[in-house]
Design a protein around this motif. Structure first.
Motif, PDB file in Angstrom:
ATOM      1  N   LYS A 246       0.811  -1.216   0.000  1.00 58.02           N
ATOM      2  CA  LYS A 246       0.000   0.000   0.000  1.00 58.02           C
ATOM      3  C   LYS A 246       0.848   1.270   0.000  1.00 58.02           C
ATOM      4  N   ASP A 247       2.004   1.242   0.682  1.00 63.49           N
ATOM      5  CA  ASP A 247       2.749   2.474   0.913  1.00 63.49           C
ATOM      6  C   ASP A 247       3.260   3.108  -0.379  1.00 63.49           C
ATOM      7  N   SER A 248       3.987   2.343  -1.180  1.00 59.61           N
ATOM      8  CA  SER A 248       4.526   2.926  -2.407  1.00 59.61           C
ATOM      9  C   SER A 248       3.419   3.323  -3.372  1.00 59.61           C
ATOM     10  N   LEU A 249       2.263   2.661  -3.290  1.00 63.55           N
ATOM     11  CA  LEU A 249       1.153   3.029  -4.170  1.00 63.55           C
ATOM     12  C   LEU A 249       0.476   4.317  -3.715  1.00 63.55           C
ATOM     13  N   VAL A 250       0.534   4.610  -2.424  1.00 62.57           N
ATOM     14  CA  VAL A 250       0.082   5.925  -1.954  1.00 62.57           C
ATOM     15  C   VAL A 250       1.047   6.998  -2.469  1.00 62.57           C
ATOM     16  N   SER A 251       2.332   6.696  -2.482  1.00 63.33           N
ATOM     17  CA  SER A 251       3.291   7.643  -3.062  1.00 63.33           C
ATOM     18  C   SER A 251       3.013   7.871  -4.532  1.00 63.33           C
ATOM     19  N   VAL A 252       2.667   6.806  -5.246  1.00 64.43           N
ATOM     20  CA  VAL A 252       2.290   6.941  -6.659  1.00 64.43           C
ATOM     21  C   VAL A 252       1.138   7.935  -6.802  1.00 64.43           C
ATOM     22  N   ASP A 253       0.132   7.778  -5.969  1.00 67.07           N
ATOM     23  CA  ASP A 253      -1.039   8.656  -6.033  1.00 67.07           C
ATOM     24  C   ASP A 253      -0.668  10.095  -5.705  1.00 67.07           C
ATOM     25  N   LEU A 254       0.169  10.284  -4.677  1.00 61.07           N
ATOM     26  CA  LEU A 254       0.556  11.634  -4.274  1.00 61.07           C
ATOM     27  C   LEU A 254       1.390  12.313  -5.364  1.00 61.07           C
ATOM     28  N   LEU A 255       2.342  11.600  -5.933  1.00 61.74           N
ATOM     29  CA  LEU A 255       3.175  12.201  -6.981  1.00 61.74           C
ATOM     30  C   LEU A 255       2.359  12.480  -8.233  1.00 61.74           C
ATOM     31  N   THR A 256       1.461  11.567  -8.568  1.00 58.64           N
ATOM     32  CA  THR A 256       0.624  11.750  -9.761  1.00 58.64           C
ATOM     33  C   THR A 256      -0.234  13.003  -9.635  1.00 58.64           C
ATOM     34  N   HIS A 257      -0.864  13.173  -8.473  1.00 63.97           N
ATOM     35  CA  HIS A 257      -1.781  14.305  -8.302  1.00 63.97           C
ATOM     36  C   HIS A 257      -1.070  15.620  -8.005  1.00 63.97           C
ATOM     37  N   THR A 258       0.235  15.565  -7.740  1.00 64.97           N
ATOM     38  CA  THR A 258       0.987  16.810  -7.557  1.00 64.97           C
ATOM     39  C   THR A 258       1.844  17.116  -8.784  1.00 64.97           C
ATOM     40  N   GLY A 259       1.672  16.323  -9.852  1.00 64.92           N
ATOM     41  CA  GLY A 259       2.324  16.614 -11.116  1.00 64.92           C
ATOM     42  C   GLY A 259       3.805  16.309 -11.159  1.00 64.92           C
ATOM     43  N   VAL A 260       4.264  15.365 -10.337  1.00 63.17           N
ATOM     44  CA  VAL A 260       5.682  15.005 -10.321  1.00 63.17           C
ATOM     45  C   VAL A 260       5.870  13.695 -11.088  1.00 63.17           C
TER      46      VAL A 260
ATOM     47  N   ILE B  51       4.594  -6.662  -7.073  1.00 63.98           N
ATOM     48  CA  ILE B  51       5.370  -5.567  -7.651  1.00 63.98           C
ATOM     49  C   ILE B  51       5.070  -5.459  -9.145  1.00 63.98           C
ATOM     50  N   LEU B  52       5.100  -6.577  -9.834  1.00 66.65           N
ATOM     51  CA  LEU B  52       4.833  -6.573 -11.274  1.00 66.65           C
ATOM     52  C   LEU B  52       3.406  -6.121 -11.585  1.00 66.65           C
ATOM     53  N   SER B  53       2.441  -6.634 -10.817  1.00 65.69           N
ATOM     54  CA  SER B  53       1.050  -6.259 -11.083  1.00 65.69           C
ATOM     55  C   SER B  53       0.793  -4.799 -10.730  1.00 65.69           C
ATOM     56  N   SER B  54       1.464  -4.297  -9.693  1.00 69.27           N
ATOM     57  CA  SER B  54       1.305  -2.889  -9.326  1.00 69.27           C
ATOM     58  C   SER B  54       1.895  -1.975 -10.391  1.00 69.27           C
ATOM     59  N   VAL B  55       3.086  -2.301 -10.871  1.00 72.80           N
ATOM     60  CA  VAL B  55       3.719  -1.473 -11.905  1.00 72.80           C
ATOM     61  C   VAL B  55       2.903  -1.500 -13.185  1.00 72.80           C
ATOM     62  N   GLU B  56       2.333  -2.645 -13.501  1.00 70.16           N
ATOM     63  CA  GLU B  56       1.467  -2.720 -14.685  1.00 70.16           C
ATOM     64  C   GLU B  56       0.269  -1.787 -14.525  1.00 70.16           C
ATOM     65  N   ALA B  57      -0.298  -1.751 -13.315  1.00 74.54           N
ATOM     66  CA  ALA B  57      -1.441  -0.866 -13.069  1.00 74.54           C
ATOM     67  C   ALA B  57      -1.022   0.602 -13.080  1.00 74.54           C
ATOM     68  N   ILE B  58       0.205   0.892 -12.674  1.00 79.78           N
ATOM     69  CA  ILE B  58       0.709   2.267 -12.709  1.00 79.78           C
ATOM     70  C   ILE B  58       0.806   2.749 -14.153  1.00 79.78           C
ATOM     71  N   GLY B  59       1.281   1.873 -15.037  1.00 84.27           N
ATOM     72  CA  GLY B  59       1.306   2.202 -16.454  1.00 84.27           C
ATOM     73  C   GLY B  59       2.497   3.012 -16.911  1.00 84.27           C
ATOM     74  N   THR B  60       3.584   3.032 -16.121  1.00 83.99           N
ATOM     75  CA  THR B  60       4.797   3.760 -16.472  1.00 83.99           C
ATOM     76  C   THR B  60       5.950   2.778 -16.592  1.00 83.99           C
ATOM     77  N   ASP B  61       6.771   2.931 -17.624  1.00 86.03           N
ATOM     78  CA  ASP B  61       7.894   2.017 -17.809  1.00 86.03           C
ATOM     79  C   ASP B  61       8.827   2.056 -16.596  1.00 86.03           C
ATOM     80  N   PRO B  62       9.192   0.886 -16.062  1.00 87.29           N
ATOM     81  CA  PRO B  62      10.020   0.828 -14.860  1.00 87.29           C
ATOM     82  C   PRO B  62      11.509   0.660 -15.160  1.00 87.29           C
ATOM     83  N   VAL B  63      12.299   0.778 -14.114  1.00 84.04           N
ATOM     84  CA  VAL B  63      13.701   0.354 -14.121  1.00 84.04           C
ATOM     85  C   VAL B  63      13.792  -0.836 -13.182  1.00 84.04           C
TER      86      VAL B  63
END
Length: 443
Positions: free
Chosen positions: A141-155, A168-180
């Motif tokens: 949950k934690d890193s996905l809250v960070s995803v939401d915060l950064l997304t909505h603050t335009g970072v 991790i894989l399923s979360s990154v797929e849902a994020i929709g941004t290419d990972p490292v």
């Protein structure tokens, strides 16, 4: 024979995008390999800053091999260190391995020696890094809250993970941004010996390890900040052992964040920033923020059974470990009951067999579990809220612990604790402009 652990000079092969780390434990030798995506600019790997971070990474990754025997002597004959860097490494090997020492009853605090040459020319010139964010994703949950915060603050950000699998894989797929992604290949002999008589095994500071790997990626691929998702609750320890508080989450704590942040900054002339976006928040506050976004409900998991070396192919939530119980407990006051039951597949608070585990989380028996769970008083405060909640007050575990909860803490203390959980702390190191944007969104 006096036992020793030696860390040799690491080697980076830019053509193969591969770093190799070499270790000796008495008469045993080990090699670990990190495999990176293709490096676009080979000059980055030739910088003095990268060489410095590669050496520090070798020292931090070494804990996995050191702990087989945990000797008092650590040697790094070809890795020059400043005094501050020595203190950082000793901290990783002392406090970072605190749980390992406590559970194996090994007294090591203040006894370890680190032999390494002095760095006579500390790096002070800032390197040039683009203004980009590398965001480690843990699948919970934690890193996905960070995803939401950064997304909505335009970072804009790039997801990052080491040996990604499962959530991790399923979360990154849902994020929709290419990972490292980085592949970390541990020496198989170390894994085998950890199961043999005469050798120790146990918890290592994985956040410290992954953070150092992330720092290498920051230089290789151009990112000026690594943004963690560690909450303020992570700073609370578990037990006192060998004269110090031992914390399962030490490398997620604020104290370690400051130490590694300074280390990475000094190694890059101030170019690389490292901080946790969630440091102002309690676990309960993070749970309340998670409810704002539904798209991760079916892909995330904080259950550690998904992250073992052997993998886990079962359900996202086992429902029986302390981590599952804690996450369920802190979500319950803030999330609609039907939504929470869909995520977990069952009501963990209505199963009497779970009562002992929940009692440990709330400090009503035993000790705080050796897991990434929040503060004891925080769990107790969530139980207090549920005891007064129409959807939860009749559930078996809530009813069973209510009398003891009130007797141990008192209603006023529990009320104040819940209010404190939902009050954001100013004790963090988020850049002021970003902190202001995040605070405005997270109301």
């Amino acid at each position: 024979m006096t036992e020793f652990f030696r860390i040799e000079r690491p080697y980076f092969d830019p053509a193969a995008s591969e770093a190799r780390f070499f270790y000796s434990l008495n008469d045993l030798s080990f090699t670990e390999v990190l495999t990176f995506p293709t490096v676009p600019d080979l000059a980055a790997s030739e910088s003095a800053a990268f060489e410095k971070l590669l050496g520090l990474t070798a020292l931090v990754l070494g804990v996995s091999y050191f702990k087989l025997r945990a000797p008092l002597s650590i040697e790094a004959p070809d890795i020059p260190l400043t005094e501050a860097e020595r203190a950082f490494v000793i901290d990783v090997y002392e406090n970072g391995l605190g749980e390992f020492y406590a559970r194996n009853e090994l007294a090591r605090f203040g006894k370890l020696t680190l032999s390494a040459p002095d760095d006579a020319q500390p790096r002070k010139d800032a390197i040039d890094l683009p203004e980009r964010t590398l965001l480690p994703i843990g699948g919970g949950k934690d890193s996905l809250v960070s995803v939401d915060l950064l997304t909505h603050t335009g970072v804009p950000f790039t997801p990052f993970a080491v040996n990604p699998k499962g959530p991790i894989l399923s979360s990154v797929e849902a994020i929709g941004t290419d990972p490292v992604y980085v592949t970390r290949t541990l020496d198989p002999e170390m894994i085998r010996l950890g199961k043999e008589p005469g050798f120790y095994n146990g918890h290592v500071p994985s956040t410290a390890i992954n953070s150092m790997i992330a720092s290498l990626c920051a230089l290789l691929f151009g990112y000026d900040q690594i943004v963690l998702s560690n909450e303020r609750s992570a700073s609370e320890g578990n037990v006192v052992f060998d004269g110090r508080e031992t914390n399962h989450q030490y490398s997620k704590s604020l104290g370690f964040e400051l130490l590694i942040g300074d280390t990475l900054s000094n190694a890059t002339g101030g170019a690389l920033k490292y901080f946790s976006l969630l440091r102002p928040y309690s676990e309960a506050r993070i749970a309340s923020l998670f409810t704002k976004e539904r798209k991760f409900d079916s892909v995330f998991s904080s259950c550690n059974r998904n992250f073992r070396l052997t993998g886990h192919d079962g359900a996202l939530w086992c429902g029986v470990c302390p981590k599952c119980h804690f996450v369920f407990l802190i979500f319950a006051p803030f999330m609609a009951k039907d939504r929470l039951l869909r995520i977990f597949g069952k009501n963990l608070l209505d199963e009497p067999k779970n009562e002992h585990s929940f009692r440990e989380l709330a400090g009503l028996t035993g000790q705080k579990p050796w897991e990434c769970v929040g503060e004891i008083l925080e769990a107790a405060a969530c139980f207090y809220t549920l005891s007064r909640h129409a959807d939860w007050h009749e559930d078996a575990v809530v009813k069973a612990v209510k009398a003891d909860l009130f007797a141990q803490y008192g209603e006023e203390k529990l009320q104040l604790a819940m209010a404190e959980c939902l009050t954001d702390s100013h004790d963090h190191h988020i850049p002021p402009a970003l902190a202001a944007k995040v605070s405005a969104y997270a109301v």
